[in-house]
Design a protein around this motif. Structure first.
Motif: not given
Length: 452
Positions: A279-304
Motif C-alpha cells: 500500500d502507498e502511504v504519505l508521511v505527515l506533516p512532511s508529505g513524503r510518499a512511500s509504500s509498505i514493505t513489511g508489517i509486524h505484530l510483535g515478532d509475527r509478520p502480517l500481510e494486513r
C-alpha cells in the motif's frame, strides 16, 4: 444476607437485540448520571446478577452492609472502592471494572455524578462505545442529565442507553416512564445524538437489569445486559482510510540478531482503516510518499493490519520520520494545519481566556498554541451556543487555536482517534481540557518531492 433478586422472567428478544446473537467482542462502557441516581448500585447489580462477583468480594460487602445496620447487601459497595466514597456514599473517582458473559467481554467505567467531578466523566466516557445514563424516575431530566448527554454528544459516543431508574419508587408507572423517555429523546435530538434509547429499571430490585421484569409490562425491549451483549460496536474508524500515528522509531542496531542489523521500523497503533503490504502511504506533516514493505505484530509478520492493532511497519524508502509523525493513506489524508477550530470540555479550576498560551497534545505530538478566539459556551438550558469571554470548570465551549507547528488533525466527527487532543498547561503540565476538532481540509498536502 442476600441481595433481592429480580423476578424469574425470560430475557426479552426486543427489536434489534435477538436472544440468539453471537458474541461480538469487547464493549467499553461508562456510567453517568446525577448524584444518588443509583449508578454504583446499578453496576453492582449488573455484576451480581451476571455472576461476575467473586465470593470473597461479596462476603466483604455483606460485612460492611451489616456493620451499617442494613437489611440487605449494598451492591454499590462493589464499585465504590475509595474509603471516602464508602464513607460519604458517593462516587468520586472513575472506577473501572472488568467482567464477561458467554456472549461478550466488558470494560466498565463507573463515573461520578457530582457536577464538580464532570471532568472524571469526560475521562471515563472518552473511550466508551456506550454510555449508560441513569435518570431518577422521580426527578426526570435535570441539568446534570443535560450536561452528561452533551458530553456524550461532544465525545461522539456511538450509543447512549438511558436507564430510567428507581421505577419502583413511582409504582412502576408507565406514564412516568413515558414522560421521562420523551424528555430524553427531545434533548438527544437537540444535541444530535444518533442513538439514544431508554428502558425502565430498578437497580435496587433488579428490574430489567439482567432479565426482563414482569412488573413493567409496558416495556417490550431487552433487559440492560441483553442490550449490552448484542449492540453493534464496530468502530467508525474501521471504514476510514488508513492512519497510524508513529509512537516510536525502531532504528538499526549493531547488537541486533542476524538479519536484523539494518531493520528500521515505525511503531504505533492503527487509528483508522487497514493497511497491507504494497500500500502507498504519505508521511505527515512532511508529505513524503512511500509504500509498505513489511508489517509486524510483535515478532509475527502480517500481510494486513486493521484498526486497533499495535504494529510496526517498514517502508520502501529511507525517510526522516520521528515520533509524532503520521502515516496515512493518500486518499482522505488530513491536511496539516496551524489553525484549529474545536470544542473544548474544560476540566480545570483555572479559567480559559482569549490570548492564553497552552500546549496541544495531538496523538504523539505536542506543540505550543495560543487561544485566538472563544466563540461561545454551550447553554445547557436551550442547548445553544451563547457568547462567553472565557470558559470555567465543566464548561463546554467552542474555540479557535493557533499552533506553532502544523499538525494533521482530522475532524472529530469523522474520527474520534484523529480528531481528539488535549490542552495542557505549559507551566505545570496539568491537563486543562479535552478537545475535539471540527471541519478541516482533508485534501492531502502536495508532496515535498518524489519518493526518495
Amino acid at each position: 444476607m442476600t441481595p433481592t433478586a429480580s423476578p424469574p422472567t425470560s430475557p426479552s428478544t426486543g427489536a434489534g437485540a435477538p436472544a440468539e446473537a453471537r458474541p461480538t467482542g469487547l464493549l467499553r462502557l461508562a456510567t453517568a448520571g446525577s448524584v444518588d441516581d443509583g449508578k454504583s448500585t446499578l453496576v453492582g447489580r449488573l455484576l451480581f446478577d451476571s455472576k461476575s462477583v467473586l465470593r470473597d468480594q461479596l462476603a466483604a460487602v455483606e460485612r460492611v452492609s451489616l456493620d451499617r445496620g442494613m437489611t440487605r447487601t449494598d451492591l454499590a459497595l462493589l464499585t465504590d472502592g475509595l474509603r471516602a466514597e464508602r464513607e460519604q456514599g458517593i462516587t468520586i473517582d472513575v472506577a473501572y471494572r472488568y467482567f464477561a458473559t458467554p456472549r461478550r467481554s466488558f470494560i466498565l467505567a463507573d463515573c461520578p455524578g457530582h457536577v464538580q467531578y464532570t471532568r472524571n466523566t469526560v475521562t471515563g466516557a472518552s473511550t466508551a462505545d456506550l454510555i449508560i445514563l441513569l435518570v431518577d424516575a422521580r426527578h426526570g431530566v435535570v441539568e446534570q442529565t443535560r450536561r452528561h448527554l452533551a458530553v456524550a454528544a461532544l465525545l461522539r459516543v456511538p450509543h447512549v442507553v438511558v436507564a430510567v431508574n428507581k421505577i419502583d419508587l413511582v409504582g412502576y408507572s408507565a406514564e412516568v416512564y413515558a414522560r421521562v423517555a420523551d424528555d430524553i429523546q427531545a434533548v438527544a435530538r437537540g444535541l444530535g445524538l444518533p442513538d439514544a434509547r431508554a428502558l425502565p429499571t430498578s437497580a435496587l430490585e433488579g428490574d430489567n437489569i439482567v432479565t426482563r421484569s414482569e412488573r413493567t409490562p409496558f416495556y417490550t425491549g431487552p433487559a440492560l445486559l441483553e442490550l449490552l451483549e448484542t449492540i453493534s460496536v464496530d468502530p467508525p474508524e474501521a471504514g476510514q482510510p488508513f492512519r497510524l500515528p508513529v509512537q516510536s522509531v525502531i532504528r538499526p542496531q549493531s547488537a541486533a540478531p542476524p538479519g536484523l542489523e539494518d531493520f528500521r521500523g515505525y511503531a504505533g497503533q492503527v487509528a483508522a482503516g487497514s493497511v497491507a503490504i504494497g500500500d502507498e502511504v504519505l508521511v505527515l506533516p512532511s508529505g513524503r510518499a512511500s509504500s509498505i514493505t513489511g508489517i509486524h505484530l510483535g515478532d509475527r509478520p502480517l500481510e494486513r493490519a486493521v484498526t486497533g492493532q499495535s504494529i510496526t511497519v517498514e517502508l520502501a524508502d529511507d525517510i526522516d520520520i520521528s515520533r509524532g509523525d503520521l502515516l496515512a493513506a493518500p486518499e482522505g489524508a488530513p491536511r496539516p494545519s496551524r489553525d484549529v477550530e474545536a470544542s473544548l470540555a474544560w476540566l480545570s479550576d483555572r479559567p480559559l481566556r482569549q490570548g492564553d498560551r497552552v500546549l496541544v497534545k495531538h496523538g504523539t505530538r505536542t506543540v505550543q498554541a495560543v487561544v485566538t478566539d472563544i466563540a461561545g459556551r454551550l447553554d445547557l438550558g436551550d442547548l445553544a451556543l451563547v457568547e462567553a469571554d472565557g470558559l470555567a470548570l465543566n464548561d463546554i465551549g467552542r474555540v479557535r487555536l493557533r499552533l506553532s507547528e502544523a499538525i494533521p488533525v482530522a475532524p472529530y466527527e469523522r474520527s474520534r482517534a484523529d480528531g481528539a487532543f488535549l490542552v495542557i498547561d505549559a507551566h505545570d503540565g496539568w491537563t486543562l481540557a479535552a478537545g475535539m476538532a471540527h471541519g478541516g481540509d482533508e485534501t492531502p498536502p502536495a508532496p515535498s518531492g518524489e519518493r526518495s
